[in-house]
Design a protein around this motif. Structure first.
Motif, short mmCIF file in Angstrom:
data_model
loop_
_atom_site.label_atom_id
_atom_site.label_comp_id
_atom_site.label_asym_id
_atom_site.label_seq_id
_atom_site.Cartn_x
_atom_site.Cartn_y
_atom_site.Cartn_z
N HIS A 19 13.29 30.56 34.90
CA HIS A 19 11.68 31.31 35.65
C HIS A 19 11.25 30.04 36.03
CE1 HIS A 19 9.03 34.15 37.44
NE2 HIS A 19 8.47 33.73 36.48
N ALA A 20 10.76 29.05 35.43
CA ALA A 20 10.03 28.40 35.18
C ALA A 20 10.42 26.99 36.31
CB ALA A 20 9.60 27.64 34.08
N GLU A 21 11.78 26.52 36.89
CA GLU A 21 11.99 25.75 37.59
C GLU A 21 11.74 26.65 38.91
OE1 GLU A 21 16.32 24.69 36.00
OE2 GLU A 21 14.55 23.47 34.30
N LEU A 22 12.05 28.45 38.60
CA LEU A 22 12.45 28.47 40.39
C LEU A 22 11.13 28.97 40.96
CD1 LEU A 22 14.09 30.04 42.44
CD2 LEU A 22 13.80 32.61 41.48
N THR A 23 10.26 29.39 40.30
CA THR A 23 8.34 29.18 40.09
C THR A 23 7.68 28.18 40.59
OG1 THR A 23 8.61 31.36 39.25
CG2 THR A 23 6.28 30.42 39.46
N LEU A 24 8.11 26.99 39.61
CA LEU A 24 7.22 25.65 39.88
C LEU A 24 7.66 24.79 40.67
CD1 LEU A 24 7.01 24.69 35.85
CD2 LEU A 24 4.77 25.93 37.54
N SER A 25 8.93 24.89 41.93
CA SER A 25 9.46 23.96 42.20
C SER A 25 9.53 24.93 44.19
CB SER A 25 11.25 24.15 42.76
OG SER A 25 11.99 25.55 42.77
N GLY A 26 8.80 26.30 43.87
CA GLY A 26 8.56 26.91 45.46
C GLY A 26 9.01 27.55 45.78
N MET A 27 10.97 27.22 45.58
CA MET A 27 11.54 28.55 46.24
C MET A 27 11.37 29.41 45.71
SD MET A 27 13.65 25.55 46.69
CE MET A 27 14.67 26.85 47.82
N LYS A 28 10.31 29.90 44.92
CA LYS A 28 10.07 31.52 44.89
C LYS A 28 9.92 31.96 46.33
CE LYS A 28 8.54 35.00 41.64
NZ LYS A 28 8.31 35.80 40.76
N ALA A 29 8.30 30.82 46.10
CA ALA A 29 7.88 31.70 47.54
C ALA A 29 8.57 31.43 48.86
CB ALA A 29 6.41 30.28 46.91
N ALA A 30 9.00 30.26 48.77
CA ALA A 30 10.09 30.45 50.54
C ALA A 30 10.93 30.97 50.02
CB ALA A 30 11.02 28.87 49.96
N GLN A 31 11.40 31.78 49.22
CA GLN A 31 12.61 32.57 49.47
C GLN A 31 11.72 34.34 50.01
OE1 GLN A 31 14.53 32.46 45.67
NE2 GLN A 31 16.09 31.59 45.98
N VAL A 32 10.68 34.07 49.25
CA VAL A 32 9.45 35.37 49.71
C VAL A 32 9.57 35.08 51.16
CG1 VAL A 32 7.47 36.61 49.44
CG2 VAL A 32 8.88 36.05 47.44
#
Length: 89
Positions: free
Chosen positions: A50-63
């Protein structure tokens, strides 16, 4: 790098440089957008994936991709044309 599914205490401390109190560390990590649980001793527990996904910015890109591809949020062209035809008449 470790194979643990959660961040080690040293990794958490690295993210929370300057903070000593566990509650302050939890608040700081939550302000970064991370989901944080607490260990029985009060130390923060952060899941690595979860931290790697969130801190990498990938979560925002997916949204952003999901919102852009959501056709229900697109304007209703037919209703708009009909509305302007009624005003012109």
């Amino acid at each position: 790098m470790t194979n643990l599914p959660w961040f080690s205490d040293a990794e958490v401390d690295d993210l929370c440089t300057g903070l000593k109190v566990n509650a302050a560390k939890v608040r700081h990590l939550e302000s970064l957008g991370l989901t944080v649980k607490q260990k029985p001793n009060g130390r923060p527990l952060v899941m690595r994936s979860h931290a790697e996904l969130t801190l990498s910015g990938m979560k925002a890109a997916q949204v952003a991709i999901e919102v852009a591809s959501d056709t229900s949020r697109q304007p209703n062209r037919d209703a708009l044309v009909l509305k302007f035809k009624k005003k012109a008449a």
